[in-house]
Design a protein around this motif. Structure first.
Motif, PDB file in Angstrom:
ATOM      1  N   ARG A  87      -2.756 -28.076  20.956  1.00 43.21           N
ATOM      2  CA  ARG A  87      -3.013 -26.877  21.135  1.00 43.21           C
ATOM      3  C   ARG A  87      -2.980 -25.945  20.258  1.00 43.21           C
ATOM      4  NH1 ARG A  87      -0.615 -27.722  26.207  1.00 43.21           N
ATOM      5  NH2 ARG A  87       0.107 -29.068  26.537  1.00 43.21           N
ATOM      6  N   HIS A  88      -4.019 -26.068  19.364  1.00 45.74           N
ATOM      7  CA  HIS A  88      -5.069 -25.328  18.492  1.00 45.74           C
ATOM      8  C   HIS A  88      -3.708 -24.674  17.328  1.00 45.74           C
ATOM      9  CE1 HIS A  88      -8.245 -24.989  21.515  1.00 45.74           C
ATOM     10  NE2 HIS A  88      -7.816 -23.818  22.015  1.00 45.74           N
ATOM     11  N   LEU A  89      -3.150 -25.732  17.109  1.00 46.99           N
ATOM     12  CA  LEU A  89      -2.489 -25.739  16.018  1.00 46.99           C
ATOM     13  C   LEU A  89      -1.297 -27.137  15.387  1.00 46.99           C
ATOM     14  CD1 LEU A  89       1.363 -25.549  16.774  1.00 46.99           C
ATOM     15  CD2 LEU A  89       0.124 -23.760  17.924  1.00 46.99           C
ATOM     16  N   LEU A  90      -1.641 -27.956  16.043  1.00 51.55           N
ATOM     17  CA  LEU A  90      -0.764 -29.556  15.665  1.00 51.55           C
ATOM     18  C   LEU A  90      -1.451 -30.318  14.939  1.00 51.55           C
ATOM     19  CD1 LEU A  90       2.720 -29.700  17.192  1.00 51.55           C
ATOM     20  CD2 LEU A  90       0.965 -31.803  16.684  1.00 51.55           C
ATOM     21  N   ALA A  91      -1.349 -30.785  13.976  1.00 47.70           N
ATOM     22  CA  ALA A  91      -2.178 -32.470  13.563  1.00 47.70           C
ATOM     23  C   ALA A  91      -1.638 -33.430  14.784  1.00 47.70           C
ATOM     24  CB  ALA A  91      -2.016 -31.767  12.701  1.00 47.70           C
ATOM     25  N   PRO A  92      -2.582 -33.981  15.469  1.00 44.31           N
ATOM     26  CA  PRO A  92      -2.134 -35.223  16.490  1.00 44.31           C
ATOM     27  C   PRO A  92      -1.125 -35.971  15.606  1.00 44.31           C
ATOM     28  CG  PRO A  92      -3.223 -34.448  17.434  1.00 44.31           C
ATOM     29  CD  PRO A  92      -3.478 -33.808  16.035  1.00 44.31           C
ATOM     30  N   ARG A  93      -1.500 -36.573  14.268  1.00 41.28           N
ATOM     31  CA  ARG A  93      -0.799 -37.983  13.648  1.00 41.28           C
ATOM     32  C   ARG A  93       0.233 -37.097  12.701  1.00 41.28           C
ATOM     33  NH1 ARG A  93      -6.042 -40.993  12.050  1.00 41.28           N
ATOM     34  NH2 ARG A  93      -7.641 -40.653  14.570  1.00 41.28           N
ATOM     35  N   HIS A  94       0.322 -36.453  12.467  1.00 40.98           N
ATOM     36  CA  HIS A  94       0.897 -35.462  11.568  1.00 40.98           C
ATOM     37  C   HIS A  94       1.707 -34.323  12.122  1.00 40.98           C
ATOM     38  CE1 HIS A  94       0.061 -38.048   7.805  1.00 40.98           C
ATOM     39  NE2 HIS A  94      -1.039 -38.769   9.082  1.00 40.98           N
ATOM     40  N   PRO A  95       1.880 -34.393  13.082  1.00 39.52           N
ATOM     41  CA  PRO A  95       3.446 -33.609  14.027  1.00 39.52           C
ATOM     42  C   PRO A  95       4.011 -33.072  13.257  1.00 39.52           C
ATOM     43  CG  PRO A  95       3.718 -35.270  14.824  1.00 39.52           C
ATOM     44  CD  PRO A  95       3.224 -35.786  13.915  1.00 39.52           C
ATOM     45  N   SER A  96       4.475 -32.643  11.729  1.00 37.07           N
ATOM     46  CA  SER A  96       4.896 -31.372  10.742  1.00 37.07           C
ATOM     47  C   SER A  96       3.786 -30.583  10.232  1.00 37.07           C
ATOM     48  CB  SER A  96       6.000 -32.561  10.902  1.00 37.07           C
ATOM     49  OG  SER A  96       5.510 -32.991   9.570  1.00 37.07           O
ATOM     50  N   LEU A  97       2.689 -30.844  10.922  1.00 39.31           N
ATOM     51  CA  LEU A  97       1.689 -30.117  10.254  1.00 39.31           C
ATOM     52  C   LEU A  97       0.840 -28.803  11.091  1.00 39.31           C
ATOM     53  CD1 LEU A  97       0.172 -29.429   7.627  1.00 39.31           C
ATOM     54  CD2 LEU A  97      -1.013 -31.512   8.307  1.00 39.31           C
ATOM     55  N   PHE A  98       0.958 -27.787  10.828  1.00 43.46           N
ATOM     56  CA  PHE A  98       1.129 -26.957  11.802  1.00 43.46           C
ATOM     57  C   PHE A  98      -0.078 -25.762  11.574  1.00 43.46           C
ATOM     58  CE2 PHE A  98       5.497 -27.985  12.619  1.00 43.46           C
ATOM     59  CZ  PHE A  98       5.105 -28.610  14.147  1.00 43.46           C
ATOM     60  N   PHE A  99      -1.174 -25.672  11.797  1.00 42.98           N
ATOM     61  CA  PHE A  99      -2.190 -24.179  11.889  1.00 42.98           C
ATOM     62  C   PHE A  99      -1.909 -23.068  12.065  1.00 42.98           C
ATOM     63  CE2 PHE A  99      -3.868 -28.295  10.275  1.00 42.98           C
ATOM     64  CZ  PHE A  99      -4.406 -28.068   9.288  1.00 42.98           C
ATOM     65  N   ILE A 100      -0.897 -21.957  12.033  1.00 40.39           N
ATOM     66  CA  ILE A 100      -1.151 -20.653  12.159  1.00 40.39           C
ATOM     67  C   ILE A 100      -2.149 -19.672  12.761  1.00 40.39           C
ATOM     68  CG2 ILE A 100       0.415 -18.909  13.080  1.00 40.39           C
ATOM     69  CD1 ILE A 100       2.303 -22.047  13.455  1.00 40.39           C
ATOM     70  N   GLY A 101      -3.078 -19.663  13.468  1.00 39.27           N
ATOM     71  CA  GLY A 101      -3.294 -18.558  13.515  1.00 39.27           C
ATOM     72  C   GLY A 101      -5.418 -18.887  13.002  1.00 39.27           C
TER      73      GLY A 101
END
Length: 450
Positions: free
Chosen positions: A306-320
């Protein structure tokens, strides 16, 4: 899927410590909503490399590096006014002062973000002059180790800390992109990127070539036309409507020589100044992308769920990361989705399923004729994207009037780039609005959003 869901239910059973990298609009939004959930999260730590909040909305006359040799990240220029009205720019839970005009000077936006910080109680949680150097996952889904350089008075020292989750809110308007054009290194005139443009005065009486007709290219053409001897706008799209008659629009730049440039139609120009308004690169030097299952791509970084979450590390988010959006409401939706994931309220597919879905979205976009480098330019898709995040995470969707005013503004801008900012919008409710000219004449009254 069940394994991942159990992992996040376990994480949600304790208060999580979240690192927020960047104190621009996205970082402030993340901090505000983390603080609003004290039962689930410890107070955030916001890392900010500069000495104030606001990110790209901070104006400085300096370019290049500051007095200590650190890069100037802001691309703000002195006379910038927003190209979106405040009625759609605002965070959904924090409106702008209604007495302000719809299209704001950048200083008004910075003041708004400072008020947002104060009202949210964020100030005590921002670490100014902390430059994040390295973000590493701890084996076994045990969070993240962050190393940062702390800039003191004439000295620096390094610190390492542990967090349960990371929100990357560093923006993407600080590392200029200049396309590889033959002969560019030989140009003997003044060459710069719009990132380093600040005001009109240095270009008075000169012939200025602007490359790129995005928001910056068009805005600089409008600003420079009254003072430059000649302004030429080079781009590959249809003619921009509403530019001053003395702004010449020409095809894409083909090649450059010492004193001249040539365009794709064979025409030649001898400019004094060449300004590239060609956008920016995504840059995450503190992240080991390959170790995280990510890679640099034509459009930025991927694959991301969803353009914001690293699949293998789903506590890392890219906002914006997304472009051609309504930024502050977009950040709001992404942050609330990310927090719902961390709290275990929004169940995720497996890493493999998320990667496959991201790849399928890209391939579908390419099959439909899109260019890979434009994958994150959402345009009209931003509304269904925001609705989906709201549905999955269980928060209220954006008011329909936001989309309606955004689309009305876009149509006016396409019709005439010189006059669209003359309109003032009034929100009458979540699905009703009106627009008036600066003179006060009603154009549309109680217009309903579809």
């Amino acid at each position: 899927m069940l394994k991942r869901s159990r992992t996040y239910c376990k994480m949600a059973s304790k208060k999580l410590r979240v690192a927020v990298i960047g104190a621009g609009a996205a970082g402030l939004c993340a901090a505000r909503h983390i603080l609003a959930c004290p039962d689930a999260f410890l107070p955030p730590v916001v890392f900010e490399a500069s000495d104030q909040v606001g990110g790209t909305w901070v104006y400085t006359e300096q370019t290049g590096e500051d007095a200590e040799g650190w890069p100037i990240h802001s691309s703000m220029y002195r006379d910038l006014r927003t190209n979106l009205p405040k009625e759609v720019m605002a965070f959904p839970d924090f409106p702008f002062d209604p007495s302000l005009p719809s299209f704001l000077h950048h200083s008004d936006v910075l003041a708004y973000l400072e008020s947002y910080r104060e009202e949210s109680g964020i100030q005590d949680h921002v670490r100014f002059r902390w430059q994040v150097d390295d973000v590493r996952p701890v084996l076994g889904d045990q969070g993240w180790d962050i190393r940062a350089t702390v800039r003191g008075s004439g000295s620096t020292h390094r610190v390492s800390e542990h967090f349960d989750a990371v929100m990357v809110c560093t923006g993407h308007y600080s590392v200029p992109y200049i396309p590889p054009i033959p002969g560019l290194d030989s140009f003997q005139g003044c060459l710069l990127h719009s990132h380093s443009y600040r005001c009109t005065e240095p270009f008075a009486g000169l012939t200025v070539l602007l490359v790129g007709a995005g928001a910056s290219g068009v805005d600089l053409a409008l600003q420079l036309s009254p003072v430059a001897a000649r302004v030429v706008l080079s781009h590959h799209g249809p003619p921009v409507c509403g530019l001053p008659e003395d702004v010449l629009q020409v095809p894409r730049l083909l090649k450059v020589a010492k004193e001249t440039v040539e365009f794709r139609d064979g025409s030649v120009l001898q400019p004094d100044v060449l300004i590239f308004c060609t956008g920016y690169r995504y840059c995450f030097p503190f992240l080991p992308l390959a170790q995280l299952g990510l890679q640099e791509t034509d459009y930025g970084v991927g694959p991301l769920h969803r353009h914001l979450l690293a699949p293998r590390h789903p506590s890392l988010f890219f906002i914006g990361l997304c472009q051609l959006i309504c930024p502050f409401p977009h950040f709001h939706c992404q942050v609330l989705f990310a927090l719902a994931v961390l709290q275990g309220r929004c169940r995720l597919p497996s890493a493999a399923e998320m990667e496959a879905d991201a790849q399928e979205q890209l391939e579908r976009y390419l099959r439909e004729g899109g260019l890979a480098r434009h994958f994150l330019k959402l345009k009209a898709q931003q509304w269904s994207y925001a609705k989906e995040l709201a549905h999955l995470a269980g928060f209220p969707p954006l008011p329909p009037a936001v989309q309606a005013i955004y689309e009305a503004t876009r149509a006016r801008r396409c019709h005439n780039v010189s006059t669209y900012r003359d309109t003032k919008y009034h929100l009458l409710g979540p699905d009703a609005w009106e627009e008036v000219q600066d003179s006060g004449t009603d154009l549309e009254d109680n217009r309903k959003a579809e």
